[in-house]
Design a protein around this motif. Structure first.
Motif, short mmCIF file in Angstrom:
data_model
loop_
_atom_site.label_atom_id
_atom_site.label_comp_id
_atom_site.label_asym_id
_atom_site.label_seq_id
_atom_site.Cartn_x
_atom_site.Cartn_y
_atom_site.Cartn_z
N GLU A 171 0.84 -1.19 0.00
CA GLU A 171 0.00 0.00 0.00
C GLU A 171 0.88 1.25 0.00
OE1 GLU A 171 -3.10 0.24 -0.39
OE2 GLU A 171 -3.88 -1.75 0.04
N PRO A 172 0.47 2.34 -0.69
CA PRO A 172 1.23 3.60 -0.65
C PRO A 172 1.28 4.16 0.77
CG PRO A 172 -0.40 3.62 -2.43
CD PRO A 172 -0.70 2.43 -1.59
N LYS A 173 2.42 4.73 1.15
CA LYS A 173 2.59 5.27 2.50
C LYS A 173 1.63 6.43 2.76
CE LYS A 173 7.41 3.85 2.99
NZ LYS A 173 8.82 4.29 3.20
N VAL A 174 1.39 7.26 1.73
CA VAL A 174 0.52 8.41 1.94
C VAL A 174 -0.90 7.95 2.25
CG1 VAL A 174 -0.09 8.69 -0.51
CG2 VAL A 174 -0.15 10.67 1.01
N PHE A 175 -1.32 6.82 1.67
CA PHE A 175 -2.65 6.29 1.96
C PHE A 175 -2.70 5.72 3.37
CE2 PHE A 175 -5.23 2.35 2.16
CZ PHE A 175 -6.49 2.94 2.13
N GLU A 176 -1.67 4.98 3.79
CA GLU A 176 -1.64 4.40 5.12
C GLU A 176 -1.68 5.49 6.19
OE1 GLU A 176 -2.06 1.46 5.84
OE2 GLU A 176 -1.13 0.07 4.46
N LYS A 177 -0.94 6.58 5.99
CA LYS A 177 -0.94 7.68 6.95
C LYS A 177 -2.30 8.36 6.99
CE LYS A 177 4.00 8.66 6.60
NZ LYS A 177 5.03 9.64 6.18
N SER A 178 -2.92 8.52 5.81
CA SER A 178 -4.24 9.14 5.77
C SER A 178 -5.27 8.28 6.48
CB SER A 178 -4.65 9.34 4.30
OG SER A 178 -5.98 9.81 4.22
N ARG A 179 -5.17 6.96 6.33
CA ARG A 179 -6.14 6.07 6.97
C ARG A 179 -5.96 6.10 8.49
NH1 ARG A 179 -7.01 0.00 4.78
NH2 ARG A 179 -4.79 -0.17 5.29
N GLU A 180 -4.71 6.16 8.97
CA GLU A 180 -4.48 6.27 10.41
C GLU A 180 -5.06 7.57 10.96
OE1 GLU A 180 -0.32 5.91 10.99
OE2 GLU A 180 -0.22 3.83 10.28
N LEU A 181 -4.89 8.65 10.22
CA LEU A 181 -5.41 9.95 10.64
C LEU A 181 -6.93 9.94 10.70
CD1 LEU A 181 -4.54 12.86 11.37
CD2 LEU A 181 -4.83 13.42 8.94
N SER A 182 -7.55 9.31 9.70
CA SER A 182 -9.02 9.29 9.66
C SER A 182 -9.60 8.46 10.79
CB SER A 182 -9.50 8.74 8.31
OG SER A 182 -9.17 7.38 8.18
N ARG A 183 -8.81 7.51 11.32
CA ARG A 183 -9.29 6.70 12.44
C ARG A 183 -9.26 7.50 13.74
NH1 ARG A 183 -5.83 1.31 10.79
NH2 ARG A 183 -7.32 0.45 9.27
N SER A 184 -8.28 8.39 13.83
CA SER A 184 -8.15 9.18 15.05
C SER A 184 -9.00 10.45 15.02
CB SER A 184 -6.69 9.56 15.28
OG SER A 184 -6.21 10.35 14.20
N GLN A 185 -9.42 10.86 13.82
CA GLN A 185 -10.26 12.03 13.67
C GLN A 185 -11.56 11.61 12.99
OE1 GLN A 185 -8.04 15.01 11.55
NE2 GLN A 185 -6.34 14.98 13.00
N SER A 186 -12.38 12.56 12.62
CA SER A 186 -13.62 12.22 11.92
C SER A 186 -13.29 11.83 10.49
CB SER A 186 -14.57 13.42 11.92
OG SER A 186 -13.97 14.51 11.28
N SER A 187 -13.76 10.67 10.06
CA SER A 187 -13.45 10.20 8.70
C SER A 187 -14.28 10.96 7.69
CB SER A 187 -13.73 8.70 8.58
OG SER A 187 -15.10 8.46 8.75
N MET A 188 -13.74 11.16 6.52
CA MET A 188 -14.43 11.89 5.46
C MET A 188 -15.32 10.93 4.69
SD MET A 188 -11.37 14.36 4.07
CE MET A 188 -12.46 15.37 3.10
N HIS A 189 -16.54 11.31 4.49
CA HIS A 189 -17.50 10.47 3.78
C HIS A 189 -17.34 10.69 2.28
CE1 HIS A 189 -21.47 8.91 2.53
NE2 HIS A 189 -21.35 8.18 3.60
N PHE A 190 -17.58 9.64 1.49
CA PHE A 190 -17.33 9.74 0.05
C PHE A 190 -18.20 10.80 -0.62
CE2 PHE A 190 -20.90 6.83 0.18
CZ PHE A 190 -21.64 7.16 -0.94
N LEU A 191 -19.35 11.14 -0.02
CA LEU A 191 -20.21 12.15 -0.64
C LEU A 191 -19.59 13.54 -0.58
CD1 LEU A 191 -23.77 11.03 0.53
CD2 LEU A 191 -22.77 10.83 -1.75
N LYS A 192 -18.48 13.70 0.11
CA LYS A 192 -17.83 15.00 0.16
C LYS A 192 -17.22 15.41 -1.18
CE LYS A 192 -17.03 15.67 5.05
NZ LYS A 192 -16.05 16.05 6.11
N ILE A 193 -17.14 14.47 -2.12
CA ILE A 193 -16.72 14.89 -3.46
C ILE A 193 -17.78 15.77 -4.11
CG2 ILE A 193 -15.23 12.89 -3.83
CD1 ILE A 193 -17.38 11.72 -5.65
N PHE A 194 -19.00 15.80 -3.52
CA PHE A 194 -20.07 16.67 -4.00
C PHE A 194 -20.30 17.86 -3.08
CE2 PHE A 194 -21.24 12.23 -5.17
CZ PHE A 194 -21.00 12.33 -6.52
#
Length: 385
Positions: A171-194
């Motif tokens: 897995e890309p490191k930038v994705f792994e770090k983003s996933r760890e951050l989203s677990r500790s904070q509020s995760s972004m919902h996919f509908l936010k692309i709208f």
């Protein structure tokens, strides 16, 4: 590479199926559309899954799915059966590009990202060439009733890649770090692309993808049939297509390097303008067979080159936590609407020459692409947070 082989097999067997199954050009267009339309759904779902469960795991699933249903197409016996199986094949096809492009874009540094993603895209042309080679060999060695089935059966080969990917790709490191951050904070919902901050980017990127893919599939789906209508034999058609494929490979690589040199936007505009010019000349202007052979190179060069900057461009337009769903949605919404173009070309070709129908839809698509690209920001050199 194997994506291109599996997808382009259909355009080679289409003239044979029209004769054996007595299907019209409109029905032939619908067969092309069914796979592309479902690929839009597959790409979005795979993008959502990749943001949730990881790029590598979802990539494996899409590879196996896509290869299996390509193989299964060789056992169909009617228009209705092939229509259904190709639709299911499209789910994996759309997902594979969406996840693979994100994976590569996140692993490569900004200064090389355009070249890396675009060079990977160039594998499509090699796969197209392999399909053309199998077409020439199988249709010469086997009866047409068996040869078209064998063309689909070789589509099982990409499934072997899933094992290799599992063992060698992390897995890309930038994705792994983003996933760890989203677990500790509020995760972004996919509908936010709208969401208001992302909606303009989402819509314009979708239109860029629509222009590139609508124009490309309007031409590529019917190109062997167009050459057959000029009176060319199967070996001759294969030779003409190899010139187009050589141009396609050169276009992918050239555009990939230009994306890092002159920027994502202007390389996309340059190749879109070249695309509608080459297609209009090839399909509308009365040409000798020799001129048609030579013009096959720019016909492959510009439409294929239009894809190379898109992967890096879309990767840089969306934040990491939304990148899979954003890139999967925009690219595949464009593919889903662009999927209508082969059906429309087939429908209108019953009322006008096939070349005019191809040109009408392809030129319109690339003009839309130019307009949309100009309204987006340049992202060259942007680091992924």
């Amino acid at each position: 590479m194997l994506d291109g082989m599996d997808v382009m097999v259909f355009s080679f067997v289409l003239p044979t199926l029209m004769v054996l199954w007595h299907i019209s050009k409109a029905q032939a267009g619908l067969l092309g559309t069914s796979s592309l339309l479902l690929s839009a759904i597959g790409g979005w779902l795979a993008g959502l899954a990749a943001d949730r469960w990881g790029r590598v795991r979802v990539l494996q699933l899409t590879i196996v799915w896509f290869a299996f249903f390509t193989f299964l197409s060789g056992f169909t016996n009617s228009f209705q059966q092939l229509f259904l199986v190709r639709g299911l094949q499209g789910l994996g096809f759309g997902g594979e590009w969406a996840v693979g492009s994100v994976l590569i874009g996140e692993k490569i540094r900004a200064e090389y990202r355009g070249r890396a993603v675009g060079t990977t895209q160039a594998g499509w042309a090699i796969g197209w060439g392999i399909a053309a080679l199998f077409y020439t060999i199988l249709f010469k060695a086997l009866p047409a009733e068996i040869a078209w089935r064998a063309m689909f059966w070789i589509g099982l080969l990409p499934s072997l890649l899933a094992v290799w990917v599992r063992q060698h790709v992390d897995e890309p490191k930038v994705f792994e770090k983003s996933r760890e951050l989203s677990r500790s904070q509020s995760s972004m919902h996919f509908l936010k692309i709208f969401s208001p901050s992302m909606l303009r980017t989402t819509l314009l990127a979708s239109l860029v993808a629509l222009g590139a893919q609508g124009g490309y599939y309007a031409v590529s789906t019917f190109l062997p049939l167009y050459l057959n209508a000029r009176g060319l034999s199967i070996p001759s058609t294969g030779g003409y297509l190899m010139v187009v494929i050589a141009g396609s490979f050169a276009g992918y690589l050239t555009s990939a390097h230009l994306a890092d040199w002159m920027g994502r936007k202007w390389s996309l505009v340059l190749f879109a303008v070249g695309s509608f010019t080459a297609i209009a000349i090839y399909t509308i202007v009365p040409l000798s067979n020799r001129a048609t052979l030579l013009l096959g190179f720019p016909l492959g060069f510009f439409p294929s080159g239009s894809f190379s900057p898109m992967g890096s461009f879309f990767t840089e337009l969306f934040p990491t936590s939304l990148r899979g769903s954003g890139q999967g949605f925009t690219y595949n919404l464009g593919r889903g609407i662009g999927a209508l173009f082969p059906a429309l070309v087939g429908y209108f070709s019953a009322r006008m020459p096939l070349g005019q129908a191809i040109a009408m839809f392809a030129v319109s698509a690339y003009l839309l692409m130019v307009f949309s690209v100009l309204l987006l920001p340049e992202t060259q050199g942007r680091e992924l947070a």
